[in-house]
Design an enzyme around this catalytic site. Structure first.
Site, PDB file in Angstrom:
ATOM      1  N   GLY A  21      -3.845  10.853  10.027  1.00  0.00           N
ATOM      2  CA  GLY A  21      -5.044  10.254   9.853  1.00  0.00           C
ATOM      3  C   GLY A  21      -6.022  11.122   9.346  1.00  0.00           C
ATOM      4  N   ASN A  23      -7.422  12.714   5.808  1.00  0.00           N
ATOM      5  CA  ASN A  23      -7.531  11.744   4.905  1.00  0.00           C
ATOM      6  C   ASN A  23      -8.748  10.493   5.585  1.00  0.00           C
ATOM      7  OD1 ASN A  23      -6.776  13.494   2.431  1.00  0.00           O
ATOM      8  ND2 ASN A  23      -4.866  13.389   3.667  1.00  0.00           N
ATOM      9  N   MET A 101       3.983   6.440   5.087  1.00  0.00           N
ATOM     10  CA  MET A 101       4.461   6.854   4.805  1.00  0.00           C
ATOM     11  C   MET A 101       5.621   5.679   4.271  1.00  0.00           C
ATOM     12  SD  MET A 101       3.701   9.986   4.802  1.00  0.00           S
ATOM     13  CE  MET A 101       5.272  10.992   4.765  1.00  0.00           C
ATOM     14  N   ARG A 102       5.471   5.016   3.801  1.00  0.00           N
ATOM     15  CA  ARG A 102       7.039   3.853   3.008  1.00  0.00           C
ATOM     16  C   ARG A 102       6.086   3.390   1.907  1.00  0.00           C
ATOM     17  NH1 ARG A 102       9.148   1.400   8.350  1.00  0.00           N
ATOM     18  NH2 ARG A 102       8.482   2.218   9.572  1.00  0.00           N
ATOM     19  N   ASN A 118      -3.206   6.431  -4.125  1.00  0.00           N
ATOM     20  CA  ASN A 118      -2.429   7.221  -2.590  1.00  0.00           C
ATOM     21  C   ASN A 118      -3.272   9.361  -2.974  1.00  0.00           C
ATOM     22  OD1 ASN A 118      -0.462   8.034  -0.977  1.00  0.00           O
ATOM     23  ND2 ASN A 118       1.249   8.360  -2.193  1.00  0.00           N
ATOM     24  N   HIS A 120      -1.758  12.340  -2.759  1.00  0.00           N
ATOM     25  CA  HIS A 120       0.488  13.536  -2.592  1.00  0.00           C
ATOM     26  C   HIS A 120      -0.795  14.114  -2.583  1.00  0.00           C
ATOM     27  CE1 HIS A 120       4.539  13.650  -3.038  1.00  0.00           C
ATOM     28  NE2 HIS A 120       4.061  14.753  -3.429  1.00  0.00           N
ATOM     29  N   VAL A 155       8.060   5.963  -7.000  1.00  0.00           N
ATOM     30  CA  VAL A 155       7.935   6.663  -6.221  1.00  0.00           C
ATOM     31  C   VAL A 155       6.813   7.875  -6.669  1.00  0.00           C
ATOM     32  CG1 VAL A 155       8.610   8.743  -4.716  1.00  0.00           C
ATOM     33  CG2 VAL A 155       9.374   6.647  -4.694  1.00  0.00           C
ATOM     34  N   GLU A 185      -7.204  18.151   0.314  1.00  0.00           N
ATOM     35  CA  GLU A 185      -6.717  16.837   0.200  1.00  0.00           C
ATOM     36  C   GLU A 185      -8.434  15.642   0.142  1.00  0.00           C
ATOM     37  OE1 GLU A 185      -2.479  15.743   0.549  1.00  0.00           O
ATOM     38  OE2 GLU A 185      -3.617  16.390   2.649  1.00  0.00           O
TER      39      GLU A 185
HETATM   40  C1  GAR Z   1      -1.122  13.649   4.312  1.00  0.00           C
HETATM   41  O1  GAR Z   1      -0.865  15.896   3.293  1.00  0.00           O
HETATM   42  C2  GAR Z   1      -0.811  13.247   2.161  1.00  0.00           C
HETATM   43  O2  GAR Z   1      -1.080  14.159   1.285  1.00  0.00           O
HETATM   44  C3  GAR Z   1       0.252  13.232   2.908  1.00  0.00           C
HETATM   45  O3  GAR Z   1       0.327  13.379   3.868  1.00  0.00           O
HETATM   46  C4  GAR Z   1      -0.352  13.564   4.620  1.00  0.00           C
HETATM   47  C5  GAR Z   1      -1.161  12.966   5.613  1.00  0.00           C
HETATM   48  O4  GAR Z   1      -2.054  13.601   6.424  1.00  0.00           O
HETATM   49  N1  GAR Z   1       1.129  11.956   2.119  1.00  0.00           N
HETATM   50  C6  GAR Z   1       2.313  11.767   1.847  1.00  0.00           C
HETATM   51  O5  GAR Z   1       3.045  12.759   1.934  1.00  0.00           O
HETATM   52  C7  GAR Z   1       2.424  10.595   1.307  1.00  0.00           C
HETATM   53  N2  GAR Z   1       3.756  11.301   0.095  1.00  0.00           N
HETATM   54  P1  GAR Z   1      -3.235  12.140   7.011  1.00  0.00           P
HETATM   55  O6  GAR Z   1      -2.551  11.660   7.883  1.00  0.00           O
HETATM   56  O7  GAR Z   1      -3.955  13.880   7.767  1.00  0.00           O
HETATM   57  O8  GAR Z   1      -3.787  12.102   6.638  1.00  0.00           O
END
Ligand code: GAR
Length: 212
Positions: A21, A23, A101-102, A118, A120, A155, A185
């Protein structure tokens, strides 16, 4: 999306995440600033002990775990409706996926049309899917990065709001590259939310343009 909210109104966000979490934390920190035009109404996870829920509780925001059901990469349709109900209960206007992640299906997306975004960890359309920073490294890319995009039925395929590039260094490991991507991010996710909240974007087909 194109309607600017009144200066007093803060756009109500619902954040969905499965992991640490960071982000979400960037959004929490942005929302804590008085001039930021959005606020987080609820944070929901499909993982019961996810750190993102601790972050919510620490910030005094409603934290909800909604069990995902039997599938691994999507939610059961009834479960999806539970997510929708929880978001509606908190009058959420924009759903922010932050490491969720879903894959969300059509019924969910129809409940929040053009209102799901989202983050990414790649410069889309390159490297959709999982562990994209690792995909970039393994592919030999010299530039990696991150993307905030609208979520559509595909996706990681919806219209792009904001992107940031991150150079790939010869010395990079998957971990060091992901860490540098995450710095970007945490900068562009709040930026994208601000642009939406201030009604400064319009969508023309695949292109998301800034209003004059
Ligand atoms: C982040 O890097 C996000 O971009 C990625 O998961 C990580 C979550 O980090 N998302 C994906 O890969 C979605 N396809 P966080 O829980 O520290 O925000």
């Amino acid at each position: 999306m194109s309607q600017p909210t009144s200066p007093q109104h803060k756009l109500r966000l619902g954040v969905l995440g499965s992991g640490s979490g960071t982000n979400c934390q960037a959004l929490l920190d942005a929302c804590a600033k008085p001039d930021f035009p959005a606020e987080i109404a609820v944070i929901i996870s499909d993982v019961e002990n996810a750190k993102i829920l601790d972050r919510a509780r620490q910030a005094g925001i409603e934290a909800r775990w909604i069990a995902p059901g039997k599938f691994r990469t999507k939610l059961e349709p009834e479960v999806e409706q539970r997510y929708v109900a929880a978001l509606r209960q908190h009058n959420v206007e924009l759903v922010c996926l932050a490491g969720f992640m879903r894959v969300l299906k059509d019924d969910f997306l129809k409940a929040f049309p053009g209102r799901v975004i989202n983050i990414h960890p790649a410069l889309l359309p390159a490297f959709p899917g999982l562990e994209s920073w690792k995909q970039a490294l393994d592919h030999g890319a010299k530039v990696a990065g991150c993307t905030v995009h609208f979520v559509d039925a595909g996706v990681d395929s919806g219209p792009i709001l904001v992107q940031a590039a991150v150079p790939v260094l010869d010395s990079d490991t998957a971990q060091t590259l992901h860490a540098r991507i995450q710095v970007e991010e945490h900068r562009i996710y709040p930026e994208a939310v601000r642009l939406i909240a201030e009604g400064r974007l319009r969508v023309e087909g695949r292109r998301v343009l800034r209003r004059e």
